[in-house]
Design an enzyme around this catalytic site. Structure first.
Site, PDB file in Angstrom:
ATOM      1  N   ASN A   9     -35.921  26.631  -2.015  1.00 30.05           N
ATOM      2  CA  ASN A   9     -34.996  25.497  -1.951  1.00 30.05           C
ATOM      3  C   ASN A   9     -34.369  25.556  -0.566  1.00 30.05           C
ATOM      4  OD1 ASN A   9     -32.998  23.583  -2.238  1.00 30.05           O
ATOM      5  ND2 ASN A   9     -31.620  24.945  -3.373  1.00 30.05           N
ATOM      6  N   LYS A  11     -32.389  23.550   0.890  1.00 36.14           N
ATOM      7  CA  LYS A  11     -31.040  22.959   1.005  1.00 36.14           C
ATOM      8  C   LYS A  11     -31.000  22.010   2.215  1.00 36.14           C
ATOM      9  CE  LYS A  11     -29.293  27.175  -1.010  1.00 36.14           C
ATOM     10  NZ  LYS A  11     -28.138  27.756  -1.624  1.00 36.14           N
ATOM     11  N   HIS A  95     -28.705  21.218  -9.307  1.00 29.87           N
ATOM     12  CA  HIS A  95     -28.369  22.468  -8.604  1.00 29.87           C
ATOM     13  C   HIS A  95     -26.844  22.625  -8.594  1.00 29.87           C
ATOM     14  CE1 HIS A  95     -27.894  25.372  -5.358  1.00 29.87           C
ATOM     15  NE2 HIS A  95     -29.156  25.715  -5.575  1.00 29.87           N
ATOM     16  N   GLU A  97     -24.852  23.389  -6.362  1.00 26.90           N
ATOM     17  CA  GLU A  97     -24.181  22.772  -5.200  1.00 26.90           C
ATOM     18  C   GLU A  97     -24.015  21.274  -5.425  1.00 26.90           C
ATOM     19  OE1 GLU A  97     -26.843  24.381  -2.277  1.00 26.90           O
ATOM     20  OE2 GLU A  97     -26.032  26.369  -2.680  1.00 26.90           O
ATOM     21  N   GLU A 167     -29.374  30.005 -12.557  1.00 26.75           N
ATOM     22  CA  GLU A 167     -28.798  30.400 -11.275  1.00 26.75           C
ATOM     23  C   GLU A 167     -27.300  30.660 -11.458  1.00 26.75           C
ATOM     24  OE1 GLU A 167     -31.407  28.959  -7.844  1.00 26.75           O
ATOM     25  OE2 GLU A 167     -29.931  27.399  -8.227  1.00 26.75           O
ATOM     26  N   GLY A 173     -26.351  32.414  -2.683  1.00 29.25           N
ATOM     27  CA  GLY A 173     -25.951  32.489  -1.277  1.00 29.25           C
ATOM     28  C   GLY A 173     -24.889  33.533  -0.989  1.00 29.25           C
ATOM     29  N   SER A 209     -29.717  34.797  -4.708  1.00 31.95           N
ATOM     30  CA  SER A 209     -29.937  35.912  -3.775  1.00 31.95           C
ATOM     31  C   SER A 209     -31.195  36.727  -4.086  1.00 31.95           C
ATOM     32  CB  SER A 209     -28.699  36.818  -3.710  1.00 31.95           C
ATOM     33  OG  SER A 209     -27.589  36.073  -3.243  1.00 31.95           O
TER      34      SER A 209
HETATM   35  C1  PEP Z   1     -30.613  28.404  -4.334  1.00 26.90           C
HETATM   36  O1  PEP Z   1     -30.550  27.720  -3.337  1.00 26.90           O
HETATM   37  O2  PEP Z   1     -30.909  27.888  -5.404  1.00 26.90           O
HETATM   38  C2  PEP Z   1     -30.348  29.846  -4.231  1.00 26.90           C
HETATM   39  C3  PEP Z   1     -30.496  30.590  -5.281  1.00 26.90           C
HETATM   40  O3  PEP Z   1     -29.952  30.315  -2.984  1.00 26.90           O
HETATM   41  P1  PEP Z   1     -29.973  31.851  -2.498  1.00 26.90           P
HETATM   42  O4  PEP Z   1     -31.345  32.386  -2.808  1.00 26.90           O
HETATM   43  O5  PEP Z   1     -29.700  31.792  -1.040  1.00 26.90           O
HETATM   44  O6  PEP Z   1     -28.916  32.576  -3.270  1.00 26.90           O
END
Ligand code: PEP
Length: 245
Positions: A9, A11, A95, A97, A167, A173, A209
């Protein structure tokens, strides 16, 4: 058998040229991978170039969001037919975010999911609890509501297009990863919430992460069927390591 998905992803990162360069570098390194679906979800502006670069490879392309109408006066929005027209076969929906910064709710997630399914687009629906909710022992309750409301009203045949991504918001992040046991507990719980006839076929990805150092132990868990990866999917070298864990 659930074929694992390793999904990046991106972003709000990468121009069309950067996206194209990424695929050109990635494709030869993963061309023999057959046991996983390789997916790159990118900003809308990069999708056309990305799909062109991915033609003839084993890399699938996805959007990071969509709107539920096919077309109309919805400034700034992108529909399922538009994503398909630029070569997407997947889309991320809900998501954290988008929930946090753009007011998405389980109700809008559900409308978007139905729009994706109507147009035969594979949907990756994200669910996950915040740190406050986890510390208040509300993880299962939060996930149950997100699944019940966000994925309501699907016919049995629709589930073939659905992937769920767990998630935990506190792990996205932040460099903090859920332990494989914490993730497995939630994944197993999510699977129990799914209709019996399809529960064992739906893929549940872990996101938060994921990196080359922790991917193997996470993916070893029986209900973790791949990863949705932000930061570690931005560099070819680490994304290749994730794909070939
Ligand atoms: C994501 O963007 O869905 C995500 C899990 O980001 P990261 O791997 O950077 O934590």
């Amino acid at each position: 058998m659930r074929k694992p998905i390793m999904a990046g992803n991106w972003k709000m990162y990468k121009t069309p040229t950067e996206a194209e360069d990424f695929v050109k570098a990635l494709a030869p390194q993963v061309k023999d991978v057959q046991d996983k679906v390789i997916l790159l979800c990118a900003p809308a502006t990069a999708l056309q170039k990305l799909s062109e670069a991915a033609v003839g490879t084993n890399i699938f392309i996805g959007g990071e969001n969509l709107f539920w109408e096919d077309e109309g006066a919805f400034t700034g929005e992108i529909s399922a037919p538009m994503l398909k027209a630029v070569g997407c076969s997947y889309v991320i929906i809900g998501h954290s975010e988008r929930r946090q910064y753009f007011g998405e709710t389980d109700e809008t997630v559900n409308k978007k999911l139905k729009a994706a399914i109507k147009h035969n687009l594979n949907a990756i629906v994200c669910v996950g609890e915040t740190l406050v909710q986890r510390e208040a022992n509300e993880t299962f309750k939060v996930i149950e509501k997100q699944i019940k409301d966000g994925l309501s009203g699907l016919a049995t045949r629709d589930w073939g297009l659905v992937t769920i991504a767990y998630e935990p918001v506190w792990a996205i992040g932040t460099g903090k990863t859920a332990s494989p046991e914490q993730a497995q507990d939630v994944h197993a719980h999510i699977r129990k919430l799914l209709p019996k006839e399809i529960g064992n076929d739906v893929r549940i990805l872990y996101g938060g992460s994921v990196k080359p150092e922790n991917v193997k132990e996470l993916m070893a868990k029986p209900d973790i069927d791949g990863g949705l990866v932000g930061g570690a999917a931005l560099k070819v070298e680490s994304f290749v390591k994730l794909i070939k864990y």
